[in-house]
Design a protein around this motif. Structure first.
Motif, mmCIF file in Angstrom:
data_model
loop_
_atom_site.group_PDB
_atom_site.id
_atom_site.type_symbol
_atom_site.label_atom_id
_atom_site.label_comp_id
_atom_site.label_asym_id
_atom_site.label_seq_id
_atom_site.Cartn_x
_atom_site.Cartn_y
_atom_site.Cartn_z
ATOM 1 N N LEU A 121 23.800 25.778 79.625
ATOM 2 C CA LEU A 121 24.155 25.237 78.630
ATOM 3 C C LEU A 121 23.616 23.254 78.940
ATOM 4 O O LEU A 121 24.775 22.931 80.318
ATOM 5 C CB LEU A 121 25.263 24.795 77.737
ATOM 6 N N GLU A 122 23.115 22.779 79.159
ATOM 7 C CA GLU A 122 22.520 21.510 79.861
ATOM 8 C C GLU A 122 23.418 20.344 78.375
ATOM 9 O O GLU A 122 22.651 19.122 78.923
ATOM 10 C CB GLU A 122 21.268 21.372 80.261
ATOM 11 N N SER A 123 22.753 20.965 77.516
ATOM 12 C CA SER A 123 23.222 19.439 76.329
ATOM 13 C C SER A 123 24.002 18.541 76.331
ATOM 14 O O SER A 123 25.724 19.386 76.832
ATOM 15 C CB SER A 123 23.289 20.595 75.478
ATOM 16 N N PRO A 124 24.076 17.070 76.137
ATOM 17 C CA PRO A 124 25.533 16.619 76.157
ATOM 18 C C PRO A 124 26.719 16.780 75.620
ATOM 19 O O PRO A 124 26.369 17.463 74.199
ATOM 20 C CB PRO A 124 25.025 15.666 75.939
ATOM 21 N N VAL A 125 28.030 17.332 75.768
ATOM 22 C CA VAL A 125 28.988 18.175 74.761
ATOM 23 C C VAL A 125 30.262 17.639 75.227
ATOM 24 O O VAL A 125 30.940 16.731 76.764
ATOM 25 C CB VAL A 125 29.315 19.566 74.921
ATOM 26 N N TYR A 126 31.507 17.209 74.991
ATOM 27 C CA TYR A 126 33.254 17.245 75.500
ATOM 28 C C TYR A 126 33.751 18.517 75.682
ATOM 29 O O TYR A 126 33.274 19.942 76.144
ATOM 30 C CB TYR A 126 33.941 17.113 73.449
ATOM 31 N N PRO A 127 34.639 17.887 77.238
ATOM 32 C CA PRO A 127 34.960 19.269 78.113
ATOM 33 C C PRO A 127 35.406 20.305 76.676
ATOM 34 O O PRO A 127 36.254 19.327 75.976
ATOM 35 C CB PRO A 127 36.184 18.032 78.601
ATOM 36 N N GLY A 128 34.688 21.156 77.031
ATOM 37 C CA GLY A 128 35.267 22.391 76.254
ATOM 38 C C GLY A 128 34.937 23.467 75.758
ATOM 39 O O GLY A 128 35.214 23.767 75.382
ATOM 40 N N ALA A 129 33.396 22.722 75.003
ATOM 41 C CA ALA A 129 32.794 22.358 73.954
ATOM 42 C C ALA A 129 32.264 24.444 74.350
ATOM 43 O O ALA A 129 31.956 25.104 73.815
ATOM 44 C CB ALA A 129 31.828 21.760 74.241
ATOM 45 N N THR A 130 31.890 24.550 75.434
ATOM 46 C CA THR A 130 31.309 25.708 75.719
ATOM 47 C C THR A 130 31.850 27.078 76.206
ATOM 48 O O THR A 130 31.282 27.599 75.695
ATOM 49 C CB THR A 130 30.269 25.251 77.631
ATOM 50 N N GLU A 131 32.898 26.575 76.496
ATOM 51 C CA GLU A 131 34.445 27.474 76.197
ATOM 52 C C GLU A 131 34.767 27.154 74.876
ATOM 53 O O GLU A 131 34.552 28.860 74.138
ATOM 54 C CB GLU A 131 35.207 27.713 76.880
ATOM 55 N N GLU A 132 34.910 26.601 74.372
ATOM 56 C CA GLU A 132 35.527 26.513 72.526
ATOM 57 C C GLU A 132 34.525 26.332 71.176
ATOM 58 O O GLU A 132 34.613 26.779 70.139
ATOM 59 C CB GLU A 132 36.618 25.568 72.385
#
Length: 423
Positions: A121-132
């Motif tokens: 994933l390269e999109s801008p997200v908040y910390p934790g978004a990849t896992e949650e």
């Protein structure tokens, strides 16, 4: 035919990656649900929404000739070894990131996800978004387990729209995997397209890198914007101050003021965690203050416009005002978050008669009304009571504009000293 790589999302994040991968000899497909985007790319043209200066139509044609295959067929996603999600994310009205495009990309990929695939994933997200956020979508749609059946990692995009100073391969790539094996799988892929790979402890750390980098720029721009107002009020030339300060070889990095801050690199406040519907209960105070400062700049520019007109015996009501450059950044067409729209709205409310010129924007609407586009920038500047430089596009001859314009306000400090007025 199976491919090594699928880039999901062919916008300002995905296309530079697809170009770098294709140039590195990686068999690449590009998936986007928008038929128009895919049709334009297949025809060797750059979609208007992707014309940010990072790529040219000629480079797109070279990508196609080298084997790059844009497609709307999500069935193609089941044939790749690596999939990189580059879906767009934007701030909503509540300052929370809208992750719906990532969700749509994840669902399209999940039903076709094969064991041993590496998902990034390269999109801008908040910390934790990849896992949650991303992980549950992939696991529920595929029946596979992240970190066991397939690899999952986050890597913050570091593209710089409108410039080719930093090629994709030359920018160090930060990666953080769900497990050490996920990190190494991501490193193996990015090692093929980038000269340097930097391993973070995990996806949350890699996501926080994006937050820090984006907010670092935003907070420092806010500082110089405050300095711009302060220096103007006490009669100090801020641009000369910055010029001198940036000679310091340590402890200082030069940022420059402007009419506001826009673009996809929006400030991220982790107080707004939309994907879980929860809050930390407190904001990042520096980011919050920076938002207030930068958010005031369009109003300040409007006030400077009205003051300049008054000082030269003219009222803002009925004044002919030409706005130069309405995109969020020089040499791009993207208007996302551009301060030009608010400045134009405020000038309209004061009764000004607006026109604009931007070599990258063919049509422009403000408050639901079309703004006339000047055919000749020099003739328009000569006819206008006030010309306002909002974006310094390369095509503008600022010395010539300074001579032609009756009155010039330069919000970018780009005109020669003594030519017009600076922010």
């Amino acid at each position: 035919m199976p491919a090594d790589l699928a880039v999901i999302g062919l916008g300002h994040l995905g296309l530079p990656l697809a170009q770098a991968a294709t140039a590195a000899g990686i068999d690449t497909i590009g998936y986007d649900p928008d038929p128009h985007t895919v049709a334009e790319l297949r025809a060797g043209r750059l979609p208007l929404e992707c014309a940010d200066g990072s790529l040219t139509a000629a480079e797109v044609r070279r990508m196609i000739a080298a084997g790059f295959r844009p497609t709307t067929a999500d069935a193609e996603l089941g044939k790749v070894r690596t999939a990189v999600i580059c879906a767009p994310t934007r701030l909503g009205e509540d300052r929370a990131l809208d992750l719906s495009a990532i969700g749509a990309a994840a669902r399209a990929l999940a039903v076709r996800l094969r064991p041993h695939t590496t998902v990034l994933l390269e999109s801008p997200v908040y910390p934790g978004a990849t896992e949650e956020y991303l992980r549950p979508l992939l696991e529920s749609g595929s029946g596979l387990r992240a970190g066991h059946d397939f690899h999952l990692a986050y890597s913050p995009s570091r593209v710089d729209p409108g410039t080719k100073r930093h090629g994709y391969a030359g920018i160090p790539k930060v990666i953080g995997g769900l497990t050490p094996a996920c990190t190494e799988a991501a490193a193996a892929f990015y090692g093929r397209v980038c000269e340097k790979v930097v391993r973070a402890r995990g996806p949350r750390e890699a996501e926080a890198v994006r937050v820090l980098e984006t907010n670092y720029r935003y907070v420092n721009v806010a500082l110089v914007n405050e300095m711009a107002v302060f220096c103007h009020d006490i009669g100090v030339d801020l641009w000369d101050v910055v010029r001198c300060a940036e000679t310091k070889p340590f402890g200082f990095q030069a940022f420059r003021p402007g009419p506001g801050v826009g673009g996809p690199g929006v400030p991220i406040d982790p107080n707004y965690l939309s994907y879980k519907g929860r809050s930390l209960g407190y904001p990042l105070r520096m980011v919050e203050v920076a938002q207030e400062v930068n958010g005031r700049m369009p109003r300040y520019v409007t006030q400077r416009c009205a003051t300049l007109l008054n000082e030269h015996g003219k009222s803002a009501r009925g004044a002919r005002v030409l706005l130069l450059g309405v995109s969020y950044k020089a040499d791009v067409s993207d208007q996302q978050g551009s301060p030009a729209r608010e400045i134009a709205s405020r000038l309209m409310e004061l009764g000004a008669q607006l026109s604009y010129h931007d070599p990258h924007v063919a049509q422009w609407r403000v408050m639901g009304r079309p703004v006339p586009r000047a055919d000749s920038v020099y003739e328009a500047a000569a006819a206008a009571d006030l010309t306002v430089l909002l974006q310094h596009h390369r095509t503008y001859d600022l010395q010539g504009l300074a001579v032609k314009a009756q009155l010039l306000l330069d919000t970018r400090g780009a005109t020669p000293a003594g030519a017009g007025y600076r922010l």
